[in-house]
Design a protein around this motif. Structure first.
Motif, PDB file in Angstrom:
ATOM      1  N   HIS A   1      -6.262   0.904  -6.646  1.00  0.00           N
ATOM      2  CA  HIS A   1      -5.341   0.692  -5.536  1.00  0.00           C
ATOM      3  C   HIS A   1      -5.792  -0.450  -4.639  1.00  0.00           C
ATOM      4  O   HIS A   1      -6.983  -0.786  -4.579  1.00  0.00           O
ATOM      5  CB  HIS A   1      -5.234   1.982  -4.697  1.00  0.00           C
ATOM      6  N   GLU A   2      -4.806  -1.033  -3.940  1.00  0.00           N
ATOM      7  CA  GLU A   2      -5.086  -2.080  -2.962  1.00  0.00           C
ATOM      8  C   GLU A   2      -5.781  -1.483  -1.740  1.00  0.00           C
ATOM      9  O   GLU A   2      -5.464  -0.374  -1.319  1.00  0.00           O
ATOM     10  CB  GLU A   2      -3.782  -2.761  -2.518  1.00  0.00           C
ATOM     11  N   GLU A   3      -6.703  -2.223  -1.180  1.00  0.00           N
ATOM     12  CA  GLU A   3      -7.379  -1.819   0.045  1.00  0.00           C
ATOM     13  C   GLU A   3      -7.248  -2.928   1.087  1.00  0.00           C
ATOM     14  O   GLU A   3      -7.355  -4.118   0.764  1.00  0.00           O
ATOM     15  CB  GLU A   3      -8.866  -1.535  -0.213  1.00  0.00           C
TER      16      GLU A   3
ATOM     17  N   SER B   1      -5.593  -8.044   1.322  1.00  0.00           N
ATOM     18  CA  SER B   1      -5.883  -6.866   0.503  1.00  0.00           C
ATOM     19  C   SER B   1      -6.700  -7.282  -0.709  1.00  0.00           C
ATOM     20  O   SER B   1      -6.591  -8.413  -1.202  1.00  0.00           O
ATOM     21  CB  SER B   1      -4.595  -6.184   0.044  1.00  0.00           C
TER      22      SER B   1
ATOM     23  N   VAL C   1       0.853  -1.182   0.000  1.00  0.00           N
ATOM     24  CA  VAL C   1       0.000   0.000   0.000  1.00  0.00           C
ATOM     25  C   VAL C   1       0.889   1.233   0.000  1.00  0.00           C
ATOM     26  O   VAL C   1       1.724   1.409   0.899  1.00  0.00           O
ATOM     27  CB  VAL C   1      -0.929   0.025   1.235  1.00  0.00           C
TER      28      VAL C   1
ATOM     29  N   ARG D   1      -8.516  -5.406  -4.502  1.00  0.00           N
ATOM     30  CA  ARG D   1      -8.363  -4.262  -5.407  1.00  0.00           C
ATOM     31  C   ARG D   1      -9.725  -3.929  -6.030  1.00  0.00           C
ATOM     32  O   ARG D   1     -10.105  -4.445  -7.071  1.00  0.00           O
ATOM     33  CB  ARG D   1      -7.345  -4.589  -6.500  1.00  0.00           C
TER      34      ARG D   1
END
Length: 573
Positions: free
Chosen positions: A468-470, A462, A432, A464
């Motif tokens: 972006h990755e969450e 994580s 991240v 996506r």
């Protein structure tokens, strides 16, 4: 291979040397089931004779036994007959376990199943004159199916040479010998339970004292009482077992224990938690337990079992590193006042070639840099059963300098001052904003957020939903008696505080009932499986607090109603 003495040859020597010594003892409450070395040899011969009429050398046989001495009789019988044993859980377990066993049966192409009923028949065969199958170092000894923490289980092909080398590696590393007693609750189908706690004592001429995993989970004190009763020198368990004992045993229970003879308390989880080690050592010091008995180690099925371990009679090595430095891929000593992370050394490497390699470029990294752990040596298995492409990818790695024959472990770690530090799984690492975050570190932070989380597991991964990755946290919770407003406040507060602690936004907190976080047979969190369930809407949350983008991309089922305070939740592990 001329002069090769396999496991069976070494075991038969022990039968000749100490025929009446107890080889294995199974304890269930006040009941005891014991087999001497000569009795176990006779049972193995009978099983081998029975198998000879039904299978050929090289055929596979599923071993599906409840806790007891039946499994080891059948396992040795297979080795005597040249049949390849495939350990699986006993039939009649929960649905996930049954599905796993069905998959292993199909993948292995097993010709027959050995269980309690068939063993009783096999033991009536006359195997007195049977000559055990002559295996060489390259002959397949058994199939050990992986725990499936990041993928579907695969059958690791363990040859006789790798088995004997790995047992010898543990003996040389720790000084284990025939005068010792091993004690274990681990399942026989788990690699640590099978190799470290059953096969190693039998190979060396010691005694294995066994108990049921269910008994340990119901009453953790029963494990420590058994160690005390039989003066066990060696007992191995994953990290969660030490944590469980530290939390659940009462002062009165500890007062009745003598753990002073327990010299090798091996901890093989990945990675080992420094806090757990400290709590266990402090909690059981009144029972005579010494910090120096704690032996963190590292291993995997693909290396038969053991790779590295802490020096005997030495306290575990804990390295305090900069959290930012670790996120950037290096073991940088933490400065006073800055965010820090305690890393537990998995010990030193002996008789194996271990390198830390950049997983993208295959370039070897210097000490102190985090990369993928690559391993080469005689303990490394032959590959995955009937999976040539995956075998080539995992077992045939070549460094950028052209050195080949390495196993790519998929684990991240670093070497520092001769010590091996395991930092996480390559497939599970969360990236991240250019920072490398490890799920187990975040899960540890989550436990500290609220007393409602302290004793329950979480799975961090994580996803996506966009560019972006969450970060998503799935946290178990005892939800009985909690209303919707209380659950919402708990999740929102945890999400906010965790974001502040990490310095990055946490996209979602999903609260689920006890037992919903999936684990492997050794207690490892199945984060990949939990991510799949989240993405597919397969969780049954009591509350989900998600950012808008996450909620839109991965719709979750409606939260189930909280249980009334009078209801009881089932705990499944």
């Amino acid at each position: 291979m001329a002069g090769f003495e396999g496991f069976v040859g070494a075991f038969r020597r022990r039968v000749m040397e100490t025929p009446r010594r107890t080889a294995v003892r199974f304890c269930a409450g006040e009941d005891r089931e014991e087999l001497s070395y000569e009795a176990l040899d006779a049972a193995a011969r009978s099983v081998a004779r029975w198998l000879a009429d039904r299978a050929e050398p090289g055929d596979r046989a599923l071993l599906s036994f409840f806790p007891g001495t039946g499994f080891i009789q059948a396992f040795l019988g297979c080795l005597y007959a040249g049949v390849v044993p495939v350990p699986v859980p006993a039939q009649g377990g929960h649905s996930q376990q049954e599905a796993r066993t069905d998959g292993i049966a199909a993948d292995s192409g097993a010709r027959l199943v050995l269980a309690e009923e068939t063993l009783a028949e096999a033991l009536t065969a006359d195997g007195r004159d049977l000559e055990p199958f002559a295996a060489d170092a390259g002959t397949l000894a058994f199939l050990q199916y992986t725990s499936g923490s990041t993928s579907d289980p695969k059958g690791v092909m363990v040859p006789h040479g790798a088995l004997v080398h790995n047992i010898g590696l543990m003996r040389r590393s720790h000084g284990w010998h025939s005068g010792m007693t091993w004690c274990s609750w681990l399942p026989a189908y788990h690699d640590m339970g099978l190799i470290a706690m059953m096969l190693t004592p039998l190979h060396l001429g010691g005694t294995a004292v066994l108990m049921s995993p269910t008994e340990f989970l119901k009453r953790p004190v029963s494990w420590l009482r058994l160690i005390d009763q039989y003066g066990a020198d060696v007992s191995c368990a994953p990290n969660f077992a030490y944590d469980l004992c530290s939390r659940l045993l009462s002062d009165e229970q500890i007062a009745g224990l003598d753990l002073s003879r327990w010299r090798y308390a091996c901890n093989g989880a990945e990675p080992v938690d420094a806090g757990t080690l400290a709590r266990f050592a402090k909690r059981f010091a009144p029972a005579g337990f010494r910090t120096e008995a704690l032996l963190p180690g590292y291993g995997m099925a693909e290396t038969t079992l053991y790779v590295s371990g802490t020096r005997a009679d030495s306290a575990p090595v804990v390295l305090r590193v900069s959290a930012d430095g670790l996120a950037a891929g290096s073991l940088t000593p933490a400065e006073p006042g800055e965010p820090a992370q305690d890393l537990v050394s998995s010990g030193i490497v002996r008789d194996l070639d271990v390198r830390i390699v950049d997983p993208g470029t295959a370039r070897e990294l210097p000490d102190g840099q985090v990369g993928e752990i690559w391993i080469r040596g005689d303990s490394v298995a032959h590959g995955y059963w009937r999976r040539p492409e995956q075998t080539a990818q995992a077992f045939g790695a070549v460094t950028a300098s052209g050195e080949g024959g390495f196993l790519r472990t998929g684990d991240l770690g670093a070497l520092d001052a001769g010590e091996l530090y395991v930092t996480g799984r390559l497939k599970e690492m969360i990236i991240v904003h250019g920072r490398n975050l490890y799920p187990h570190d975040i899960e540890r932070e989550v436990r500290a957020l609220d007393k409602a989380f302290a004793e329950l597991p979480a799975a961090v991964f994580s996803v996506r939903p966009g560019a972006h990755e969450e970060i998503v946290v799935v946290q178990e919770l005892r939800a009985r008696g909690l209303g919707a407003d209380e659950l919402r406040a708990l999740a929102r507060g945890a999400k906010s505080r965790l974001s502040a602690v990490l310095g990055v936004r946490v996209g979602g907190i999903v609260l689920v009932r006890v037992g919903q976080v999936r684990r492997t047979t050794s207690g490892k969190i199945q984060r990949t499986r939990m991510r799949q369930l989240f993405e597919q809407g397969g969780l049954a949350p009591v509350h989900a607090e998600l950012d808008a983008q996450l909620a839109a991309a991965f719709a979750q089922p409606a939260a189930s109603a909280p249980l009334p305070a009078t209801n009881r939740e089932a705990v499944h592990r």
